[in-house]
Design a protein around this motif. Structure first.
Motif, mmCIF file in Angstrom:
data_model
loop_
_atom_site.group_PDB
_atom_site.id
_atom_site.type_symbol
_atom_site.label_atom_id
_atom_site.label_comp_id
_atom_site.label_asym_id
_atom_site.label_seq_id
_atom_site.Cartn_x
_atom_site.Cartn_y
_atom_site.Cartn_z
ATOM 1 N N GLY A 28 0.791 -1.228 0.000
ATOM 2 C CA GLY A 28 0.000 0.000 0.000
ATOM 3 C C GLY A 28 0.819 1.270 0.000
ATOM 4 N N MET A 29 2.162 1.158 -0.138
ATOM 5 C CA MET A 29 3.003 2.355 -0.079
ATOM 6 C C MET A 29 3.476 2.819 -1.455
ATOM 7 N N ALA A 30 2.939 2.217 -2.528
ATOM 8 C CA ALA A 30 3.386 2.580 -3.873
ATOM 9 C C ALA A 30 2.211 2.992 -4.749
ATOM 10 N N ILE A 31 2.499 3.867 -5.693
ATOM 11 C CA ILE A 31 1.504 4.292 -6.673
ATOM 12 C C ILE A 31 2.168 4.357 -8.041
ATOM 13 N N ASP A 32 1.343 4.325 -9.077
ATOM 14 C CA ASP A 32 1.814 4.552 -10.440
ATOM 15 C C ASP A 32 1.122 5.797 -10.978
ATOM 16 N N LEU A 33 1.893 6.637 -11.662
ATOM 17 C CA LEU A 33 1.371 7.865 -12.252
ATOM 18 C C LEU A 33 1.564 7.822 -13.761
ATOM 19 N N ARG A 34 0.534 8.194 -14.501
ATOM 20 C CA ARG A 34 0.654 8.215 -15.955
ATOM 21 C C ARG A 34 1.659 9.276 -16.381
ATOM 22 N N ARG A 35 2.457 8.956 -17.381
ATOM 23 C CA ARG A 35 3.462 9.902 -17.857
ATOM 24 C C ARG A 35 2.809 10.965 -18.728
ATOM 25 N N PRO A 36 2.905 12.230 -18.320
ATOM 26 C CA PRO A 36 2.354 13.302 -19.155
ATOM 27 C C PRO A 36 3.323 13.664 -20.275
ATOM 28 N N ALA A 37 2.979 14.681 -21.040
ATOM 29 C CA ALA A 37 3.826 15.098 -22.157
ATOM 30 C C ALA A 37 4.353 16.511 -21.931
ATOM 31 N N GLY A 38 5.381 16.854 -22.705
ATOM 32 C CA GLY A 38 5.882 18.223 -22.742
ATOM 33 C C GLY A 38 6.359 18.752 -21.412
ATOM 34 N N ARG A 39 6.009 20.005 -21.147
ATOM 35 C CA ARG A 39 6.492 20.663 -19.935
ATOM 36 C C ARG A 39 5.940 20.019 -18.671
ATOM 37 N N CYS A 40 4.760 19.398 -18.767
ATOM 38 C CA CYS A 40 4.191 18.728 -17.589
ATOM 39 C C CYS A 40 5.035 17.516 -17.204
ATOM 40 N N ARG A 41 5.558 16.835 -18.210
ATOM 41 C CA ARG A 41 6.453 15.710 -17.925
ATOM 42 C C ARG A 41 7.716 16.204 -17.224
ATOM 43 N N SER A 42 8.278 17.301 -17.721
ATOM 44 C CA SER A 42 9.482 17.860 -17.097
ATOM 45 C C SER A 42 9.203 18.285 -15.664
ATOM 46 N N TRP A 43 8.049 18.923 -15.452
ATOM 47 C CA TRP A 43 7.689 19.363 -14.097
ATOM 48 C C TRP A 43 7.593 18.172 -13.161
ATOM 49 N N LEU A 44 6.905 17.128 -13.608
ATOM 50 C CA LEU A 44 6.697 15.968 -12.747
ATOM 51 C C LEU A 44 8.016 15.260 -12.449
ATOM 52 N N GLU A 45 8.845 15.089 -13.457
ATOM 53 C CA GLU A 45 10.122 14.409 -13.243
ATOM 54 C C GLU A 45 11.024 15.215 -12.308
ATOM 55 N N ASP A 46 11.074 16.525 -12.510
ATOM 56 C CA ASP A 46 11.898 17.365 -11.632
ATOM 57 C C ASP A 46 11.416 17.294 -10.188
ATOM 58 N N THR A 47 10.105 17.290 -10.006
ATOM 59 C CA THR A 47 9.544 17.243 -8.655
ATOM 60 C C THR A 47 9.833 15.901 -7.987
ATOM 61 N N LEU A 48 9.658 14.816 -8.725
ATOM 62 C CA LEU A 48 9.927 13.492 -8.164
ATOM 63 C C LEU A 48 11.407 13.345 -7.799
ATOM 64 N N LEU A 49 12.283 13.844 -8.660
ATOM 65 C CA LEU A 49 13.718 13.765 -8.373
ATOM 66 C C LEU A 49 14.082 14.598 -7.149
#
Length: 249
Positions: free
Chosen positions: A135-156
């Motif tokens: 119960g401690m894991a989730i999967d997130l759909r990969r977005p495109a463009g700048r939203c993908r960059s935002w999400l990856e930067d935030t996760l990192l």
């Protein structure tokens, strides 16, 4: 061939620069995933004394006990083909905070494609170290463009702070995120509370259906802080148990 001192210096300088770049590249974080990352996730699951749920029946018992909480669509995120829409309370907190920031930054909903998956419902290509059954894991759909960059930067950024492990999976394209419950809750506590608040200890008697996270949340604390104050070795509590709860004046 004889090299001048200046030529040697230039060659040495280039070599040093290349070496520095290689070291920086090797040390840089990525979302590629690794055995080390899986080991960290497993250690967190064991450190939290989490159970790897075998099937839906055991999962329902954990929901009834408050160890897993329902996760539903909001204006900031939506679930897509999620078989078991429940997660650890801290994971739900992570989704809510991340999704609100994502929507403000990208103008669209975050899409959650998987939450808790009991072992009986793991895909065939799942790692035997997968923490989805806890119960401690989730999967997130990969977005495109700048939203993908935002999400990856935030996760990192969050990964660098030691509160989660994130991996970019390609079949299908998504991000697997293992949230470390206590470190993440403490991270949020640091962001949302002042360090100079005076606290007074109050006695609290555990009631039927209580969870450590629920008690902590109602009092504006993290479960980790409550564990430390009461010198608990795990997050398991029982009705009638007496806890000391620090309450802000």
């Amino acid at each position: 061939m004889t090299l001048s001192f200046r030529s040697v210096a230039v060659v040495w300088g280039l070599g040093a620069l290349i070496g520095t770049l290689c070291v920086a590249s090797a040390g840089a974080q990525s979302l590629r995933g690794s055995r080390t990352s899986l080991d960290r996730q497993t250690r967190q699951a064991h450190g939290h004394d989490f159970t790897y749920l075998a099937g839906p029946t055991q999962l329902r018992r954990f929901v009834d006990a408050g160890l897993l909480v329902p996760v539903g669509d909001t204006r900031d995120y939506r679930l897509e083909k999620v078989s078991f829409p429940v997660a650890r309370p801290e994971v739900k907190l992570f989704i809510e905070r991340l999704a609100a920031q994502y929507r403000r930054g990208c103008g669209e909903q975050l899409v959650v494609t998987s939450l808790t998956r009991p072992q009986s419902h793991q895909p065939r290509n799942a790692s035997d170290q997968s923490v989805h059954p806890t119960g401690m894991a989730i999967d997130l759909r990969r977005p495109a463009g700048r939203c993908r960059s935002w999400l990856e930067d935030t996760l990192l950024s969050l990964e660098a702070q030691g509160v989660l492990e994130a991996t970019h999976e390609r079949r299908p394209p998504h991000y697997h995120v293992a949230v470390f419950p206590e470190p993440y809750a403490e991270h949020v506590e640091r962001l949302t509370t002042r360090g100079d608040r005076p606290f007074v200890p109050r006695a609290y008697t555990v009631r039927q259906g209580d969870t450590l996270w629920g008690i902590a949340s109602r009092h504006g604390l993290s479960a980790g802080m409550l564990r430390r104050v009461n010198e608990l070795r795990s997050s398991r509590i029982y009705p009638g148990q007496s806890l000391t709860v620090p309450v802000a004046r």
